[in-house]
Design a protein around this motif. Sequence first.
Motif, PDB file in Angstrom:
ATOM      1  N   LEU A  26       0.861  -1.190   0.000  1.00 36.81           N
ATOM      2  CA  LEU A  26       0.000   0.000   0.000  1.00 36.81           C
ATOM      3  C   LEU A  26       0.894   1.237   0.000  1.00 36.81           C
ATOM      4  CD1 LEU A  26      -2.687   1.567   0.470  1.00 36.81           C
ATOM      5  CD2 LEU A  26      -2.360   1.122   2.917  1.00 36.81           C
ATOM      6  N   VAL A  27       0.619   2.153  -0.940  1.00 37.39           N
ATOM      7  CA  VAL A  27       1.428   3.370  -1.084  1.00 37.39           C
ATOM      8  C   VAL A  27       0.631   4.574  -0.578  1.00 37.39           C
ATOM      9  CG1 VAL A  27       2.702   4.831  -2.729  1.00 37.39           C
ATOM     10  CG2 VAL A  27       2.536   2.353  -3.127  1.00 37.39           C
ATOM     11  N   ASN A  28       1.261   5.403   0.217  1.00 38.56           N
ATOM     12  CA  ASN A  28       0.575   6.588   0.754  1.00 38.56           C
ATOM     13  C   ASN A  28       0.340   7.644  -0.325  1.00 38.56           C
ATOM     14  OD1 ASN A  28      -0.534   8.289   2.781  1.00 38.56           O
ATOM     15  ND2 ASN A  28       1.384   9.440   2.848  1.00 38.56           N
ATOM     16  N   ARG A  34      -8.532   8.448   4.999  1.00 37.83           N
ATOM     17  CA  ARG A  34      -8.106   7.295   5.809  1.00 37.83           C
ATOM     18  C   ARG A  34      -9.184   6.212   5.879  1.00 37.83           C
ATOM     19  NH1 ARG A  34      -4.959   9.546  11.124  1.00 37.83           N
ATOM     20  NH2 ARG A  34      -3.542  10.956  10.064  1.00 37.83           N
ATOM     21  N   ALA A  59       1.336   3.029   6.384  1.00 34.65           N
ATOM     22  CA  ALA A  59       1.600   3.600   5.058  1.00 34.65           C
ATOM     23  C   ALA A  59       1.573   5.131   5.141  1.00 34.65           C
ATOM     24  CB  ALA A  59       0.569   3.100   4.051  1.00 34.65           C
ATOM     25  N   LEU A  93      -5.471   6.287  -4.822  1.00 33.79           N
ATOM     26  CA  LEU A  93      -5.019   5.164  -3.997  1.00 33.79           C
ATOM     27  C   LEU A  93      -4.257   4.158  -4.862  1.00 33.79           C
ATOM     28  CD1 LEU A  93      -5.209   3.783  -1.190  1.00 33.79           C
ATOM     29  CD2 LEU A  93      -7.341   2.730  -1.964  1.00 33.79           C
TER      30      LEU A  93
END
Length: 101
Positions: A26-28, A34, A59, A93
């Motif tokens: 998972l990439v921020n 959130r 993340a 996302l």
Amino acid sequence: MRETDTLLKPKAKTQVARPRLHKVILVNDDFTPREFVAKVLKAEFRTSEDEAYKIMITAHRRGVCVVAVYARDIAETKATRATDAGKAAGYPLLFTTEPEE
Ligand code: TYC
């Protein structure tokens, strides 16, 4: 004993390569809410509410977080589906995959 027999028969050892597992990462980003990240984690990766929050906040703080590991095709399918869920809602996302060492 026949002439073709040998006392030094090498043991036939069949090498079966175990397919490598792949991490889903998972990439921020600065835009996806959130709660939405947690919702996707629960839906696509079957995490609990607590696990989803921990993965999301890791993340968020560190830039990336490993969500889970799977066989390659499963990892890629889940990463694509989760990324597409964000896209469908208008968020950037991103889930990626990479092979485990
Ligand atoms: N950084 C986002 C925010 O502050 C939340 C977020 C966390 C987005 C993790 C993506 O992979 C992510 N709204």
